[in-house]
Design an enzyme around this catalytic site. Structure first.
Site, PDB file in Angstrom:
ATOM      1  N   ARG A  53      83.973  25.109  25.376  1.00  0.00           N
ATOM      2  CA  ARG A  53      82.829  25.469  24.557  1.00  0.00           C
ATOM      3  C   ARG A  53      81.842  24.310  24.597  1.00  0.00           C
ATOM      4  NH1 ARG A  53      83.499  21.878  21.734  1.00  0.00           N
ATOM      5  NH2 ARG A  53      81.501  22.323  20.803  1.00  0.00           N
ATOM      6  N   ALA A  55      77.416  24.125  25.385  1.00  0.00           N
ATOM      7  CA  ALA A  55      76.574  24.668  26.456  1.00  0.00           C
ATOM      8  C   ALA A  55      76.747  23.936  27.793  1.00  0.00           C
ATOM      9  CB  ALA A  55      75.107  24.649  26.011  1.00  0.00           C
ATOM     10  N   ARG A  90      78.808  34.509  27.763  1.00  0.00           N
ATOM     11  CA  ARG A  90      78.186  33.928  26.564  1.00  0.00           C
ATOM     12  C   ARG A  90      76.672  34.084  26.695  1.00  0.00           C
ATOM     13  NH1 ARG A  90      81.111  30.232  23.520  1.00  0.00           N
ATOM     14  NH2 ARG A  90      79.479  30.659  21.990  1.00  0.00           N
ATOM     15  N   ASP A 241      72.153  24.911  22.014  1.00  0.00           N
ATOM     16  CA  ASP A 241      72.586  25.831  23.060  1.00  0.00           C
ATOM     17  C   ASP A 241      71.413  26.342  23.868  1.00  0.00           C
ATOM     18  OD1 ASP A 241      75.683  26.709  22.734  1.00  0.00           O
ATOM     19  OD2 ASP A 241      74.836  26.064  20.829  1.00  0.00           O
TER      20      ASP A 241
END
Length: 362
Positions: A53, A55, A90, A241
């Site tokens: 996890r 970005a 994602r 992100d």
């Protein structure tokens, strides 16, 4: 950075070049577990389940996932299908699309027989570039932190949200990189770590700060405003992100509330992100898709029982309706500075273009 005193990264290739190993972040902070990814399906699962996890790390993992996919079949159809599968994992993290677009541009002109090896090499370059970018962001952020009065005359109290440390990248981190640089420079620094419900990524921040020996205290998310109004925080620093072309950012849900509280308390609010997180084709934060995650992330809590055994505890009934947006948007007006590998700038279109003039069009 270090785990049990040993230097490591969050992702690294296996010696024979047919797989990569990652730190399974869903096991932290209770267990340090290494997981092997040997196929496209493994990489997709790791990204979707948040075993990886952050970005920047998602982007690098996707690049390696594409390389793994092409090892078995690398014609145009297979290349396109693998990229589409990875892009869908994602939707908010722009680094994912950026990394895959870079690999596609590199691989498309090549004959299929050469694509797997080229993808592997390009993924490795992405990983090394991420490390260097994070190191530079740490140095650039340190320059701003040194200007804060507390950094010169007392203990520097920082506040974070989510996990934007080295676990969210390949090494060093984004928002935590300036904190690590300050600690290494001998500045007396303390970090207020928000738990960051519902995934509790703040516990990952606490774990890695502990491994590096950086003083810190975990707080409930809702305690942040009180600490800010009491004057117990000198600056808030977070990752992102996605950064829009106008300086708006999307980050873990709850970031906007901290930015509002910091503005009310007169405390600087810094955002640290590399070029790969900036989407110059996105006009503002309002255009960024907000991922809605599984409701069980709220219904269930991960932890250890009295015997130290990890497990899940149900806190809401299965039938309880839940909304679980993973991110929120913080407008540029609430951001004191954006910190990138090229330096710090105002959170605005003009500020970003001052660091990246090659993105100026027309």
């Amino acid at each position: 950075m270090r785990v049990n005193g040993m230097f490591t990264r969050t992702i690294w290739p296996v010696v024979d070049g047919c797989a990569v190993d990652i730190i399974d972040q869903t096991a932290l902070p209770h267990e340090y577990r290494v997981l092997r990814l040997a196929s496209l399906e493994d990489a997709v699962r790791a990204i979707c389940s948040m075993q990886v996890r952050g970005a920047p790390l998602i982007g690098v993992t996707a690049a390696y996932g594409l390389a793994l996919a092409l090892a078995s079949q690398a014609d145009d159809a297979a290349l396109h299908a693998a990229i589409e599968t990875l892009v869908a994992t994602r939707p908010t993290a722009v680094n994912l699309r950026w990394a895959l677009a870079r690999l596609q541009a590199r691989l498309a002109p090549l004959p299929p027989v050469a694509r797997a090896e080229a993808a592997w090499q390009e993924a490795g370059r992405l990983a090394d570039e991420d490390v260097e970018q994070c190191r530079r962001m740490g140095d650039n952020g340190l320059q701003l932190l040194r200007l804060l009065p507390a950094a010169q005359h007392g203990r520097l109290a920082m506040m974070t949200h989510c996990n934007a440390g080295w676990l969210a990248t390949v090494d060093y981190g984004t928002a935590l990189a300036p904190i690590y640089a300050a600690f290494a420079a001998g500045i007396d620094v303390h970090v207020w770590v928000s738990e960051t419900r519902p995934r509790n990524q703040g516990l990952l921040t606490a774990w890695e700060l502990s491994e590096q020996g950086v003083p810190h205290t975990v707080i409930a998310d809702n305690a942040a405003g009180l600490l800010l109004t009491r004057g117990e925080v000198d600056a808030v620093i977070v990752g992102a992100d996605c950064v829009a072309a106008n300086g708006d950012i999307v980050n873990k849900v709850g970031t906007w509330l901290k930015a509002l509280a910091a503005r009310a308390a007169g405390v600087p609010f810094y955002v640290v992100a590399p070029r790969s997180t900036i989407d110059f084709d996105c006009p503002s934060g309002a255009a960024i898709a907000i991922e809605e995650r599984d409701a069980d992330e709220l219904r269930l809590v991960q932890g250890c029982d009295a015997a130290g055994r990890p497990g899940l505890l149900r806190q809401l009934a299965v039938a309880e309706r839940v909304a679980n947006p993973a991110f929120d948007m913080t407008p540029a007006a609430l951001i004191s500075a954006l910190i990138t590998e090229r330096g710090a700038c105002a959170a605005s279109g003009a500020g970003l273009l001052s660091l990246y003039p090659e993105e100026r069009h027309g």
